[in-house]
Each structure stands twice: as C-alpha cells, then as structure tokens.
Design an enzyme around this catalytic site. Structure first.
Site, PDB file in Angstrom:
ATOM      1  N   GLU A  45       0.826  -1.205   0.000  1.00  0.00           N
ATOM      2  CA  GLU A  45       0.000   0.000   0.000  1.00  0.00           C
ATOM      3  C   GLU A  45       0.865   1.263   0.000  1.00  0.00           C
ATOM      4  OE1 GLU A  45      -3.595   1.898   2.773  1.00  0.00           O
ATOM      5  OE2 GLU A  45      -2.048   0.654   3.695  1.00  0.00           O
ATOM      6  N   LYS A 118     -10.500   2.840  -1.357  1.00  0.00           N
ATOM      7  CA  LYS A 118     -10.566   2.132  -0.074  1.00  0.00           C
ATOM      8  C   LYS A 118     -11.863   2.445   0.662  1.00  0.00           C
ATOM      9  CE  LYS A 118      -7.522   1.538   3.994  1.00  0.00           C
ATOM     10  NZ  LYS A 118      -6.156   1.884   4.472  1.00  0.00           N
ATOM     11  N   CYS A 155      -5.592  -2.594   2.716  1.00  0.00           N
ATOM     12  CA  CYS A 155      -5.208  -2.550   4.127  1.00  0.00           C
ATOM     13  C   CYS A 155      -6.393  -2.751   5.079  1.00  0.00           C
ATOM     14  CB  CYS A 155      -4.437  -1.273   4.420  1.00  0.00           C
ATOM     15  SG  CYS A 155      -3.403  -1.394   5.915  1.00  0.00           S
TER      16      CYS A 155
END
Length: 282
Positions: A45, A118, A155
């Site tokens: 990431e 995300k 993540c």
C-alpha cells in the site's frame, strides 16, 4: 478443456521519501516476480513514499495525483506491457477537491481496468487516515484481467469479512490486499502481526479462495512495519511467506477450475441466507 493456472506474487520492501526510487524498487521486484513466473503481482500500500498517515500534516496533500496520471501508474504501465503481467497499483488519489486511498488495476498490456477507492478508513494512533482520505465511493471491485479475476481490498479493508465476501460474490478467483501495517504507537506491547494474518486466512477458508497480502518493512520515524507478507491457499494454509525484515517477492500458483468445483462442494454460497441477514447489516 485447457487447464488454467493463476500465478500470483507479493512484493515486500522498505520505502522512503524519494518516489522515483520507490518506483524503481517496485519495478525491480516486479521483474523478479515475473521471472519466477508470476502473472499478477501485488506491491504494498502507498509505496509512493513513506506511510505519511501516522500524523496530520497538510503538506502531504500535494503528493496526491489524479488516478490515471499518478506517477506510480504511468511508470508501471510500460512494465506491465513488457512483462505481460497485471499489477494492482496503490496510490494517493486526488479527484478535484476530494482525496482517496485508491488502487488502479493495470492489466497485462498496461491498460488500466479501473479504480477502487478504499472503503474502510482507519482513524487511530499512528494510522490517522481519516484526515487524508474520504471513504471510498466505488463499491467493491473485481477485475477480469488477462490472467484471472482479481478482487483487491486495501489494508484496513482486509479486516472486514464483508469485503472478502463481496468480492467472492462478484466472482473473484483470488483476493489481494496491499498493506502498510506495523507497530502501534499507543501500546508498544501490542503486536498485531499474527492476528493480521489470521483475519485474512479466515477469509480464505470462508470463501474457499487464495489470499495474497503485501506489506512494507522498515522503521519510518519510529513506526516499525513488520512485513510478514504471505500467500495462503483456499484452506487458509500459508504456502509462501516473508519474514519481518525481508525484502523480496513470494509467489504461488493456483488452479481456478479446481477452486470453483471445491467452492461449490463446500456449499458456503449455496447455504447462505441473505434473506435473514438484512436487519443486521445497518
């Protein structure tokens, strides 16, 4: 019937303030993974620089770029074409006045297949992402690349079973999670490396699907990233891994046709009861 194999890889490396140097690090590892036979290669990431979200500093906003113009994307497109590999590229995205923690999926050939933003944004000591990023508005994504159907979460997404299940329902053949995770500054005794793995291994078991996780390593101004990148199979068994300080690549190969049959045999998707779940997901 022609047999298919999906060959995946994860990159683990340390990154610093020089974005060009970080891109070259990723390029070097992509080449190594491709030489080992990998077809879909996952960097960590936000490899464009240090993990800047541990504090709230406005100067970092100037390091965001429009998704398809991001230097990490434009630098890796020719390499994806040259090596005939797909690369999920994690970026800091600017879309007008809006900022996201995003990912551009590059297919083999280098063409972008789309952007994922995300969905779950953490906010805590050392991981103050809500200051920088809006919650993603794209929904979950699965891309049909030349080498297979890939679902990618970013993540904090990896801790949520809903993310994995959504991507499995969308037809993913492998799940990938680029990550930046390490020490917890509020509690020096807290080491989340094992539970970080276990959460994703659980997704593998419950969806009968391989999982690939790529983390960074190194000490960034006192924040120690613990690596331990891994690939697990559909049963949650770790088939390839890196240590806490290793830099390099890991690879694994999977038979998606076997996985389709095995997933059907286990019945997780046959026996789901979405008619009962609705009241509990608000």
């Amino acid at each position: 019937m022609t047999e298919r194999t999906i060959r995946v890889a994860a990159i683990q490396a340390a990154f610093g303030a020089d974005m060009d140097a970080n891109i070259e690090t990723v390029k070097r590892h992509v080449r190594a993974a491709a030489e080992a036979g990998a077809q879909i290669i996952l960097p960590p990431e936000l490899f464009q620089g240090p993990y800047f979200c541990k504090t709230q500093e406005e100067h970092w906003f100037r390091h965001a770029f429009p998704a398809l113009e991001h230097p990490c994307v434009t630098a890796l497109q020719p390499l994806a074409k040259e090596l005939d590999v797909a690369i999920p590229v994690s970026i800091f995205e600017r879309d007008g006045p809006r900022y996201y923690n995003s990912l551009v999926m590059l297919d083999a050939g280098g063409e972008p297949l789309g952007v994922y933003r995300k969905s779950h944004i953490p906010d805590g000591p050392g991981y103050q992402e809500k200051y920088y990023f809006r919650p993603g508005d794209t929904g979950f994504k699965v891309w049909t690349t030349k080498h297979g159907r890939v679902g990618v979460g970013i993540c904090w997404d990896q801790w949520f079973p809903e993310t994995a299940r959504a991507m499995a329902l969308l037809g993913a053949e492998v799940l990938m999670y680029p990550t930046a995770i390490g020490s917890e500054p509020h509690d020096g005794a807290l080491d989340t490396a094992a539970r970080w793995r276990r959460a994703m291994q659980g997704h593998a078991v419950s969806n009968v699907i391989p999982v690939v996780a790529a983390n960074r390593v190194g000490n960034e101004d006192g924040q120690q990233f613990y690596g331990t990148s891994f690939i697990c199979d559909h049963a949650g068994e770790v088939v390839s891994e890196l240590g806490r300080e290793d830099e390099g690549v890991i690879t694994a190969a999977f038979d998606p046709d076997f996985l389709d049959r095995h997933r059907a045999a286990w019945g997780f998707f046959r026996d789901r009861r979405p008619d009962l779940y609705g009241p509990y997901f608000t």
